[in-house]
Design a protein around this motif. Structure first.
Motif, PDB file in Angstrom:
ATOM      1  N   HIS A 133      30.956  -1.205  57.450  1.00 18.92           N
ATOM      2  CA  HIS A 133      32.217  -1.314  58.175  1.00 18.92           C
ATOM      3  C   HIS A 133      32.770   0.069  58.522  1.00 18.92           C
ATOM      4  N   ALA A 134      32.734   0.983  57.561  1.00 18.57           N
ATOM      5  CA  ALA A 134      33.269   2.326  57.805  1.00 18.57           C
ATOM      6  C   ALA A 134      32.504   3.029  58.914  1.00 18.57           C
ATOM      7  N   HIS A 135      31.180   2.851  58.925  1.00 16.77           N
ATOM      8  CA  HIS A 135      30.406   3.560  59.932  1.00 16.77           C
ATOM      9  C   HIS A 135      30.589   2.955  61.319  1.00 16.77           C
ATOM     10  N   VAL A 136      30.641   1.632  61.421  1.00 10.57           N
ATOM     11  CA  VAL A 136      30.871   1.018  62.729  1.00 10.57           C
ATOM     12  C   VAL A 136      32.228   1.455  63.283  1.00 10.57           C
ATOM     13  N   ASP A 137      33.253   1.506  62.429  1.00  8.74           N
ATOM     14  CA  ASP A 137      34.564   1.992  62.874  1.00  8.74           C
ATOM     15  C   ASP A 137      34.465   3.435  63.374  1.00  8.74           C
ATOM     16  N   ARG A 138      33.765   4.267  62.631  1.00 11.74           N
ATOM     17  CA  ARG A 138      33.602   5.673  63.010  1.00 11.74           C
ATOM     18  C   ARG A 138      32.812   5.784  64.315  1.00 11.74           C
ATOM     19  N   TRP A 139      31.748   5.012  64.441  1.00 13.02           N
ATOM     20  CA  TRP A 139      30.905   5.028  65.628  1.00 13.02           C
ATOM     21  C   TRP A 139      31.695   4.621  66.863  1.00 13.02           C
ATOM     22  N   LEU A 140      32.524   3.602  66.751  1.00 12.59           N
ATOM     23  CA  LEU A 140      33.359   3.193  67.876  1.00 12.59           C
ATOM     24  C   LEU A 140      34.352   4.298  68.248  1.00 12.59           C
TER      25      LEU A 140
END
Length: 267
Positions: free
Chosen positions: A195-202
């Motif tokens: 979840h943290a990485h998808v948020d960061r990626w977006l």
């Protein structure tokens, strides 16, 4: 820091046959949550070439799976899929999003396995040579170093070393690739990291500068070659052949990289 060094099929064959639907359904829910975040940001449509793969095999009475691929103005190829036999120890789930050439943000790669031990892969697939483009490394990889090292030192996560040299070469310096016991603690850690990485990626996507129009065709071609090589050279494809035969596996692999796509690629 423990390491796992086995072929996928060897890990499955050497493990007891158990029903892993609990983890399979948990993985499905996790990927659905992550895909919802991506869907909220990007406009995409289902590629018609994958409609026949909506459901294949004999699940729940035996091995089965599903593969859906999407494309859009900013997304070259997004895949949401699963394959396996959760009643007999094995499931492999994917959520990957390959961006169009308008920006140069790393692609998003996620895979979750149960065999019956847990396993996960998470990476920012680079779109340039990191040894040449130091600014790209500093922007997208250096800030992830500390948290990557934190999990590398966790004794409950065993770093997975692929026996395929090409797959090892495909990993970025901050790729997560781990085996783990399917405890609540470990599954929660995996979910939090994803979840943290998808948020960061977006966030990276929203902050990205546009790629000059003259450079986009070459970037799109490189992206396609990387995606195809990863899909075709994945050692886990042997499990598809075991379950469904070579012809169906070849169709699934084409679905992963877009070999039969009907929607146009973004420019």
């Amino acid at each position: 820091m423990a390491e796992t060094l086995q072929h996928v099929e060897d890990m499955v064959d050497s493990s007891p046959v158990v029903d892993v639907h609990d983890t399979f359904h948990r993985y499905q829910q996790l990927l659905a949550e992550l895909k919802a975040k991506i869907d909220a940001r990007f406009e995409t449509a289902r590629d018609p070439s994958t409609l026949e793969l909506e459901s294949y095999g004999g699940y729940p009475d035996g091995p089965g799976g599903s593969l859906a691929a999407y494309a859009g103005p900013e997304v070259d190829w997004m895949v949401h899929s699963w394959l396996g036999n959760p009643a007999a120890s094995f499931a492999n789930l994917h959520l990957t999003c390959w961006l169009g050439p308008q920006i140069k943000v790393p692609h998003l790669g996620i895979a979750l396995l149960v065999w019956p031990q847990g396993w996960f892969y998470l990476d920012s697939v680079p779109r340039t040579n990191l040894m040449v483009d130091g600014d790209y490394y500093d922007r997208y990889y250096a800030p992830l170093d500390a948290e990557w090292l934190e999990l590398r030192g966790d004794p409950q996560f065993e770093y997975f070393v692929s026996r395929a040299g090409f797959i090892r070469a495909s990993l970025s310096p901050t790729a997560y690739c781990y085996s783990f016991e399917r405890s609540e603690r470990n599954l929660d850690i995996v979910a939090a990291r994803l979840h943290a990485h998808v948020d960061r990626w977006l966030g990276w996507v929203d902050a990205a500068e546009p790629v000059p129009a003259a450079e986009r065709a070459a970037l799109a071609e490189t992206d396609l070659r990387v995606r195809r090589n990863i899909a075709e050279r994945d050692p886990a494809n042997v499990m598809g052949v075991r379950f469904f035969g070579q012809e169906t596996t070849d169709k699934l692999v084409r679905g992963l990289w877009g070999g039969d796509r009907q929607l146009a690629r973004p420019l």
